[in-house]
Enzyme design. Structure first.
Site, PDB file in Angstrom:
ATOM      1  N   PHE A 162      38.653  41.412  38.185  1.00 32.38           N
ATOM      2  CA  PHE A 162      38.424  41.051  36.897  1.00 32.38           C
ATOM      3  C   PHE A 162      37.645  42.288  36.150  1.00 32.38           C
ATOM      4  O   PHE A 162      37.285  42.293  35.110  1.00 32.38           O
ATOM      5  CB  PHE A 162      37.007  39.974  37.071  1.00 32.38           C
ATOM      6  CG  PHE A 162      35.805  40.503  37.566  1.00 32.38           C
ATOM      7  CD1 PHE A 162      34.880  41.055  36.372  1.00 32.38           C
ATOM      8  CD2 PHE A 162      35.534  40.657  38.839  1.00 32.38           C
ATOM      9  CE1 PHE A 162      33.595  41.538  36.975  1.00 32.38           C
ATOM     10  CE2 PHE A 162      34.243  41.159  39.223  1.00 32.38           C
ATOM     11  CZ  PHE A 162      33.160  41.575  38.361  1.00 32.38           C
ATOM     12  N   SER A 179      38.706  43.309  45.846  1.00 29.00           N
ATOM     13  CA  SER A 179      37.735  43.578  46.890  1.00 29.00           C
ATOM     14  C   SER A 179      38.619  43.898  48.506  1.00 29.00           C
ATOM     15  O   SER A 179      39.524  43.409  48.541  1.00 29.00           O
ATOM     16  CB  SER A 179      36.928  42.369  47.121  1.00 29.00           C
ATOM     17  OG  SER A 179      37.831  41.224  47.412  1.00 29.00           O
ATOM     18  N   CYS A 186      34.349  50.001  40.440  1.00 25.50           N
ATOM     19  CA  CYS A 186      34.738  50.266  41.819  1.00 25.50           C
ATOM     20  C   CYS A 186      34.396  51.851  42.020  1.00 25.50           C
ATOM     21  O   CYS A 186      34.365  52.436  43.104  1.00 25.50           O
ATOM     22  CB  CYS A 186      36.171  50.148  42.112  1.00 25.50           C
ATOM     23  SG  CYS A 186      37.170  51.380  41.099  1.00 25.50           S
TER      24      CYS A 186
HETATM   25  P1  NAD Z   1      38.793  39.977  44.260  1.00 28.50           P
HETATM   26  O1  NAD Z   1      39.302  40.433  45.361  1.00 28.50           O
HETATM   27  O2  NAD Z   1      37.814  38.620  44.342  1.00 28.50           O
HETATM   28  O3  NAD Z   1      40.008  39.281  43.160  1.00 28.50           O
HETATM   29  C1  NAD Z   1      41.040  40.320  42.904  1.00 28.50           C
HETATM   30  C2  NAD Z   1      41.978  39.600  42.827  1.00 28.50           C
HETATM   31  O4  NAD Z   1      42.511  38.918  44.092  1.00 28.50           O
HETATM   32  C3  NAD Z   1      42.196  38.441  41.708  1.00 28.50           C
HETATM   33  O5  NAD Z   1      43.329  38.254  40.781  1.00 28.50           O
HETATM   34  C4  NAD Z   1      41.944  37.040  42.376  1.00 28.50           C
HETATM   35  O6  NAD Z   1      42.654  36.244  41.781  1.00 28.50           O
HETATM   36  C5  NAD Z   1      42.506  37.576  43.775  1.00 28.50           C
HETATM   37  N1  NAD Z   1      42.376  36.928  44.897  1.00 28.50           N
HETATM   38  C6  NAD Z   1      40.726  36.325  44.941  1.00 28.50           C
HETATM   39  N2  NAD Z   1      40.522  35.793  46.414  1.00 28.50           N
HETATM   40  C7  NAD Z   1      41.792  35.749  46.975  1.00 28.50           C
HETATM   41  C8  NAD Z   1      42.380  35.039  48.007  1.00 28.50           C
HETATM   42  N3  NAD Z   1      41.498  34.424  48.969  1.00 28.50           N
HETATM   43  N4  NAD Z   1      43.551  35.312  48.299  1.00 28.50           N
HETATM   44  C9  NAD Z   1      44.450  35.737  47.455  1.00 28.50           C
HETATM   45  N5  NAD Z   1      44.169  36.278  46.298  1.00 28.50           N
HETATM   46  C10 NAD Z   1      42.714  36.418  46.029  1.00 28.50           C
HETATM   47  O7  NAD Z   1      38.003  41.012  43.460  1.00 28.50           O
HETATM   48  P2  NAD Z   1      37.258  40.808  41.903  1.00 28.50           P
HETATM   49  O8  NAD Z   1      35.851  40.207  42.091  1.00 28.50           O
HETATM   50  O9  NAD Z   1      38.041  40.548  41.012  1.00 28.50           O
HETATM   51  O10 NAD Z   1      37.024  42.519  41.599  1.00 28.50           O
HETATM   52  C11 NAD Z   1      35.927  43.103  42.097  1.00 28.50           C
HETATM   53  C12 NAD Z   1      36.444  44.023  43.352  1.00 28.50           C
HETATM   54  O11 NAD Z   1      37.491  44.693  42.902  1.00 28.50           O
HETATM   55  C13 NAD Z   1      35.173  44.994  43.862  1.00 28.50           C
HETATM   56  O12 NAD Z   1      35.093  44.779  45.203  1.00 28.50           O
HETATM   57  C14 NAD Z   1      35.827  46.461  43.247  1.00 28.50           C
HETATM   58  O13 NAD Z   1      35.085  47.480  44.292  1.00 28.50           O
HETATM   59  C15 NAD Z   1      37.179  46.024  43.290  1.00 28.50           C
HETATM   60  N6  NAD Z   1      37.921  47.128  42.775  1.00 28.50           N
HETATM   61  C16 NAD Z   1      38.654  48.195  43.209  1.00 28.50           C
HETATM   62  C17 NAD Z   1      39.185  49.019  42.503  1.00 28.50           C
HETATM   63  C18 NAD Z   1      39.778  50.236  43.251  1.00 28.50           C
HETATM   64  O14 NAD Z   1      40.599  50.887  42.692  1.00 28.50           O
HETATM   65  N7  NAD Z   1      39.675  50.642  44.526  1.00 28.50           N
HETATM   66  C19 NAD Z   1      39.066  48.970  40.974  1.00 28.50           C
HETATM   67  C20 NAD Z   1      38.439  47.809  40.465  1.00 28.50           C
HETATM   68  C21 NAD Z   1      37.935  46.945  41.228  1.00 28.50           C
END
Ligand code: NAD
Length: 498
Positions: free
Chosen positions: A148, A225, A280
């Site tokens: 997000f 995440s 991130c």
């Molecule tokens: P999230 O992991 O909750 O969701 C990311 C994606 O995964 C979304 O599209 C979501 O719909 C999907 N998803 C969620 N739960 C799932 C499941 N159980 N099974 C399969 N798919 C699932 O992350 P978020 O809250 O949207 O974003 C924040 C996180 O992203 C933070 O941890 C941040 O550090 C990380 N992030 C990392 C980077 C990087 O480059 N390393 C960049 C941006 C954000």
């Protein structure tokens, strides 16, 4: 209310199934619903991408790049509209949303160089009358799953490059702020991309699992995440897919005694509290070498944190908007409660912030903890909110040990005037992206982005040269043309130039 729809084979489609709420985090109101794809809807997108693939893979890279040029222009023309959508659903300020989009456009610019980056490698006369070359061919249908916090930029890390390399793409954006992501994908079609080459399916775990299970999907790019990154990497690679899964972070900034403190404080303010800490690459730990630096840092930070201008992201001239959802705000507030219980000193407490006229918004003021120690949960876990923790150490070596021992290794930086310290830090720190007097060392589009340790699962980083390698597979071709009427005897020894 008509939900935000999927974009499949060039058409907006509603699967008439489950939906999720999309909030305006500044007011706390539900402003939209988004359709959540079931397996059949995901399969429709996969089928469309598969049908589009043969013609797209054979389209000359220069023609593919021309579409990217038009796409870049459309993104620029629509900049204000996109930024407003991002801000409305995510909560980040308009200036921040615009910055995100501009960094995303960099990746489209990089994709415009497709004819150059796909040139391949050629060697003449590797043996008698034998020439050899490596060709970089597309994988087929590939998918991206995005978080997000950068609804415009992170998808743009993926599909412009994947598509310009000849693949067809399915994007599963975050269901929390999908509108800007969808609009940007529509602009790519408007730029002239054939139907089916780019598809968007909204959804949650069900849609993601369908993409993982589909044998037609050859590669998965994930950003989100760490627990989900690890899951997608394990499940995807188990099925023989190529996977790059970027996860969470805990980014440390080291402040040396010789640092230019005033500039370091300005840099830290933006890096810790910008976008409400929902980046991130946000700095969430300041590691001070010596008590003197720590005391001076606290003295300078406190008034600035208290003066943060916080309000609806879509208003102008603000420093911070709300957090993305009420649930996330409560989680971040829970960490602050935890830190206090564990004995850290809460120097600035933003928990009781109320923004006048926006009492139901998901706001949290900037928080600052001092005397944080490595065994505390607020040190170990990613908080993803406007909370900065100060850890006091006595040497650069101790600071580096601390960072190297942390499970995450996304970004880090050092503030110093000492070249020797900076060089040692760059050499020996176990983190994928390092800044020297640069708090958010997010690589430009022609380098690649990725962390180390549990911040990235897979071998190749996102976008840039690694992105090209990820979205193509090498084919090595060795070719011999003998002169007419040459007759060769069978050779039983392994061929060599020896
Ligand atoms: P999230 O992991 O909750 O969701 C990311 C994606 O995964 C979304 O599209 C979501 O719909 C999907 N998803 C969620 N739960 C799932 C499941 N159980 N099974 C399969 N798919 C699932 O992350 P978020 O809250 O949207 O974003 C924040 C996180 O992203 C933070 O941890 C941040 O550090 C990380 N992030 C990392 C980077 C990087 O480059 N390393 C960049 C941006 C954000």
């Amino acid at each position: 209310m008509r939900p935000i729809e999927h974009l499949i084979n060039g058409e907006l489609i509603n699967n008439n199934g489950r939906t999720a709420d999309v909030f305006n985090p500044s007011t706390g109101e539900v402003i939209q619903k988004v359709a959540l794809a079931d397996c059949a809807t995901v399969q429709k997108a996969i089928d469309a991408a598969q049908i589009a693939f043969p013609a797209w893979r054979n389209t000359p890279p220069a023609k593919r790049a021309q579409i990217m040029y038009r796409f870049k222009q459309l993104l620029e023309v629509n900049e204000a509209r996109i930024a407003r959508l991002i801000s409305q659903e995510h909560g980040k300020t308009l200036e921040d949303a615009t910055g995100e989009l501009k960094r995303g456009i960099e990746n489209v610019e990089y994709a415009c160089s497709a004819p150059e980056i796909l040139k391949g490698e050629y060697s003449r006369n590797v043996g008698p009358n034998i020439d050899a070359w490596s060709d970089f061919q597309p994988l087929g249908v590939v998918a991206g799953i995005t978080p997000f916090n950068f609804p415009a930029m992170v998808p743009l890390w993926m599909y412009p490059l994947a598509i310009v390399c000849g693949n067809c793409f399915i994007l599963k954006p975050s269901e929390r702020d999908p509108s800007s992501t969808l609009l940007i994908a529509e602009l790519l079609l408007e730029a002239g991309l054939p139907k089916g080459v780019m598809n968007v399916v909204h959804g949650d775990k069900e849609a993601v699992d369908a993409l993982i299970a589909a044998p037609e999907v050859k590669a998965l790019s994930f950003v989100g995440s760490t627990p989900i990154a690890e899951y997608i990497y394990a499940e995807g690679t188990k099925r023989g897919k190529r996977v790059q899964a970027l996860g969470g972070a805990k980014n440390h900034a080291v402040l040396m005694p010789d640092a230019d403190l005033d500039n370091a404080v300005s840099a830290l303010m933006g890096a810790a509290y910008g976008s409400c800490g929902e980046r991130c690459m946000a700095i969430s730990v300041a590691v001070c070498v010596g008590d003197q630096v720590a005391d001076a840092l606290v003295a300078k930070l406190v008034p600035q944190i208290k003066a943060l201008k916080i309000g609806a992201g879509t208003s102008c001239g603000l420093d911070m908007g709300p957090l993305v959802t009420g649930q996330h705000r409560d989680k971040v507030r829970g960490y602050v409660d935890d830190g206090l219980q564990e004995g850290a000193e809460l120097v600035v407490d933003g928990r009781n912030l109320v923004v006048s006229g926006l009492e139901s918004g998901f706001f949290l003021g900037g928080c600052l903890f001092d005397h944080v120690t490595p065994e505390m949960r607020i040190y170990q876990e990613e908080i993803f909110g406007p909370v900065l923790c100060i850890v006091r150490v006595s040497s650069l070596e101790e600071a580096m040990r601390l960072i190297n021992d942390h499970e995450y290794g996304n970004g880090t930086c050092i503030f110093t005037r000492d070249g020797e310290a900076a060089r040692l830090f760059c050499d020996e720190i176990e983190v994928g992206m390092v800044g020297v007097n640069v708090p958010l060392p997010v690589p430009v589009a022609y380098h690649s982005f990725g962390g180390w340790k549990r911040s990235l699962f897979g071998d190749l980083h996102a976008y840039g040269p690694d992105g090209v390698r990820f979205y193509t597979r090498r084919k090595a071709i060795t070719q011999r043309w003998l002169k007419r009427a040459t007759q060769e005897a069978a050779q039983f020894a392994f061929p060599s130039n020896g």
